[in-house]
Motif scaffolding. Sequence first.
Motif: not given
Length: 500
Positions: A93-111
């Motif tokens: 999803t483009v909006k979700l991709n862009q929103r998260l990239r802006k916040i997370l940069d190169n950090r992984a999402l961890i459970a």
Amino acid sequence: MESVDYRLPYHLTAKKLLAQLASWGHAQFIDQHYTVKTYYDSFDWRLYQKGLLGYWLRSPDATEWCLESIRERRLILRENCTQAPKFAGQFNTVKLNQRLRKILDNRALIALTELDFTLYHWTLFDAKAQPVAQLHLEQHDIIPGFLRLSPLPAFQDFASHWQQFCQTLIIQPTDQPSLVDALKVQGRKPLDYTSKFHLALNPATRSDLAVKEILNTLLNALKRNEQGVIEQIDPEFLHDYRVAIRRTRAGLGQLKGVLPKAECRRFRHVFASLGQLTNTPRDLDVYLEQFDTLKAYLPEDMRTDLQPVRQLITLKHQLAHEHLKDILTSRQYQEDMLAWETFLNSANIKQPLEPKALWPIKKLAHQRINRIYQEMLCEGHAIDRQSPPEQLHELRKTGKKLRYLLEFFQSLYPTEQLTDLLKWLKKLQDVLGGFQDLSIQEQVLAQYSQELAEQPDSANTLLAIGALIHALRGQRRQYRESVAERFQAFSEHSWSRIEE
């Protein structure tokens, strides 16, 4: 109207609430189903810091990744997915991709934690049988139940009836998501890790005890990032691990005369070796992260010619991280870290031999900050247009020492006293760091050029590397020309002496 969350009191089980709703007369049961929710965030809580919750929801109706506003209790974005993505760039999803990239940069999402619960749905009706709200109950086993009220436009006239129902059962609104309770069971809480150093010191504390507190805080940061480095979860684990090493080396090197010489000498060697060991893996992390940016320096028709360089960096990256993993899982490393922790937590000596051990920490901080500050001013004023790169590198290293000291002792000074100094120091460090990084990148690219020259059909790649080196050299000159201006601003906007 925004949704409202309620945390059920301990005396009110979900079963009792179900019975009360059934007899209330204003609630109509809709359905129930089993649900699993796994909360995700970066290791340093980048989503939570922005007031967001990320979670992967699995139920009979849907399997989706959701982004929710904590304050508004509303779903912002979501994406259907059978597996939870690890990085922002993996969302479709483009909006979700862009929103998260802006916040997370190169950090992984961890459970962070996983909750399984029964989710109940009701519709609330007023006396005219008009729907006024949706009600959702999460019935958990290990934490209290959570209730969410999602008002419809007609809810305003019904609000007093709902408030009376809540008062009767002593149900209070909460601004904390169920994530907080779930983490509490694990002995954790949101925002329990940050890469920023902060330690509240008592100005009168003995220097030897305060320095051990500082070094223990850094050891904790080292340990928190260690497994992430070994598993290569994302590049920032190694970055934060290295920062903890550099800060530790600065503490041992700059706060002398406080802790026993023999131990300081031994562990300075240990952390110097670790610093050297992590240089190459970290540099290669950065090269891979910045590769597309580097390609943009070239004409479009030359960019594909750099692909062999990416492949070479990827291979070196893999080998370097495998070597680093071998070291961090070795018996020698474990023994060194255990010895360091044992030393930092050893019993206090009433009458230590070191000359500054019994000084109040404020006195030691004041002396060391001022000395390094004056040293930096002298080095900076000695730099002119003809100064060799080594001189700029020395200024950068002194600036790092000053910055680490300011971080160690920030709690001993009024915030406004250090804000201006840190602001202009960081601006100066940015250009010095950029100049140094580009100098190293030029050398590395020249080395890669020699290695790739032995491969067949490498002519275009060598031309592309040459063009890239030329472009980086121009960028490096811009950094070099900015040094004098940034240093002038640093020296003018800072104090000639940190006031005690």
